[in-house]
Motif scaffolding. Structure first.
Motif, mmCIF file in Angstrom:
data_model
loop_
_atom_site.group_PDB
_atom_site.id
_atom_site.type_symbol
_atom_site.label_atom_id
_atom_site.label_comp_id
_atom_site.label_asym_id
_atom_site.label_seq_id
_atom_site.Cartn_x
_atom_site.Cartn_y
_atom_site.Cartn_z
ATOM 1 N N ALA A 299 0.816 -1.212 0.000
ATOM 2 C CA ALA A 299 0.000 0.000 0.000
ATOM 3 C C ALA A 299 0.852 1.265 0.000
ATOM 4 O O ALA A 299 0.521 2.256 -0.628
ATOM 5 N N ARG B 98 -2.332 0.814 -7.435
ATOM 6 C CA ARG B 98 -3.430 0.558 -6.501
ATOM 7 C C ARG B 98 -3.881 1.833 -5.807
ATOM 8 O O ARG B 98 -5.092 2.092 -5.670
ATOM 9 N N VAL C 184 -7.931 3.899 -6.094
ATOM 10 C CA VAL C 184 -8.895 4.208 -5.026
ATOM 11 C C VAL C 184 -8.903 5.701 -4.686
ATOM 12 O O VAL C 184 -9.614 6.113 -3.769
ATOM 13 N N ALA D 209 -6.077 -6.860 -6.437
ATOM 14 C CA ALA D 209 -6.257 -5.692 -5.566
ATOM 15 C C ALA D 209 -7.589 -5.014 -5.828
ATOM 16 O O ALA D 209 -8.266 -4.562 -4.891
ATOM 17 N N ASP E 9 -10.426 -4.299 -3.116
ATOM 18 C CA ASP E 9 -10.780 -2.909 -2.814
ATOM 19 C C ASP E 9 -12.170 -2.516 -3.303
ATOM 20 O O ASP E 9 -12.617 -1.396 -3.039
#
Length: 279
Positions: free
Chosen positions: A18, A46, A50, A128, A132
């Protein structure tokens, strides 16, 4: 604290992390190259998938074919191809793909850098996204390939949200009004990650012109990944890729389509990579 998501589709050493540091950027053959390892590339993608604000992220693979189209002296070099800078509609991540580019990066920096091929990154990126709750869409390929792709994804990533799959003919991509309509359709589907498999240079140009309008937060210019995921094209064995011979494997499988890329366009791009001065 750093969190890690492991998934069966990820090859060893490609866990999703992350936290990440901003990549260093150099130029090779007249194009930018962002220096990242697998974990750094995956965590960067990633994080942007988001994000709730900021420009979309376009992810491009830098290999000899990329240098042929976008490198120093090519018609699509600079703002004629992929627009960079604060005023550009898309921010870009330029990942090393191909043994010659990885080797040149090692020479330039004095340390090894891994190949970050889209076909290797796709699995952990989708894992991922599944974790997510990020929706994924696919642009490119044929309707027949998309049928196989849906079946494969349902098995590999049963919780993955598929926002849509689009297989536009070339006439749609070349017509401005039709291309605008396509981007609006993708935006209406609320796609978080759009996998763009139109082939170079169309996929990069499409992302540059329509990435922001598509509403996607991440756009992956990943070429033949849709065919690999659908099982239509077989990936080379690990040892072949390790020795930098994946191009020969693909050429043997699709000689008519790939002969010009590897045998005609590739050697001049390699010479430009090895002998050109980099800014």
């Amino acid at each position: 604290m750093t969190s890690v998501v492991d998934h069966p589709a990820a090859r060893p050493g490609t866990a999703l992390v992350a936290d990440h540091a901003a990549p260093s950027r150099i130029r090779m053959g007249g194009v930018p190259v962002d220096l990242l390892d697998h974990a750094g590339a995956l965590s960067t993608i990633r994080a942007r998938s988001v994000a709730t604000e900021g420009r979309p992220l376009g992810v491009v693979s830098v290999n000899l074919d990329h240098l042929h189209w976008f490198g120093r002296g090519a018609p699509l070099n600079g703002n004629f191809g992929i627009r960079e800078g604060a005023g550009a509609p898309v921010s870009w991540l330029h990942l090393i793909d191909g043994a010659p580019v990885a080797e040149q990066a090692r020479r330039a920096t004095g340390r090894p850098w891994p190949r970050l091929a889209g076909s290797d990154l796709a699995g952990p990126i989708l894992a991922a996204a599944e974790a997510d709750g990020v929706s994924v869409g696919f642009l490119g390929g044929s309707p027949e390939t998309h049928e196989k792709l849906r079946t494969a994804l349902a098995t590999l990533y049963p919780g993955l949200a598929i926002a849509g799959m689009w297989a536009p003919p070339r006439t749609v991509l070349l017509d401005t009004e039709s291309a605008d309509t396509l981007a609006a359709e993708i935006a209406a589907a609320d796609v978080g990650i759009l996998v763009v498999c139109l082939g170079k240079p169309r996929q990069e140009l499409w992302i540059d012109h329509y990435g922001a309008a598509s509403g996607a937060r991440v756009l992956l210019a990943f070429g033949a990944v849709v065919d690999f995921l659908a099982g239509r094209v077989t990936r080379c064995p690990e040892w072949v890729a390790h020795h930098g011979l994946e191009w020969a494997w693909r050429l043997a499988l699709e000689p008519k389509r790939l002969a010009r890329r590897y045998l005609v366009d590739g050697p001049p791009a390699y010479r430009a990579l090895r002998h050109g001065e980099d800014a």
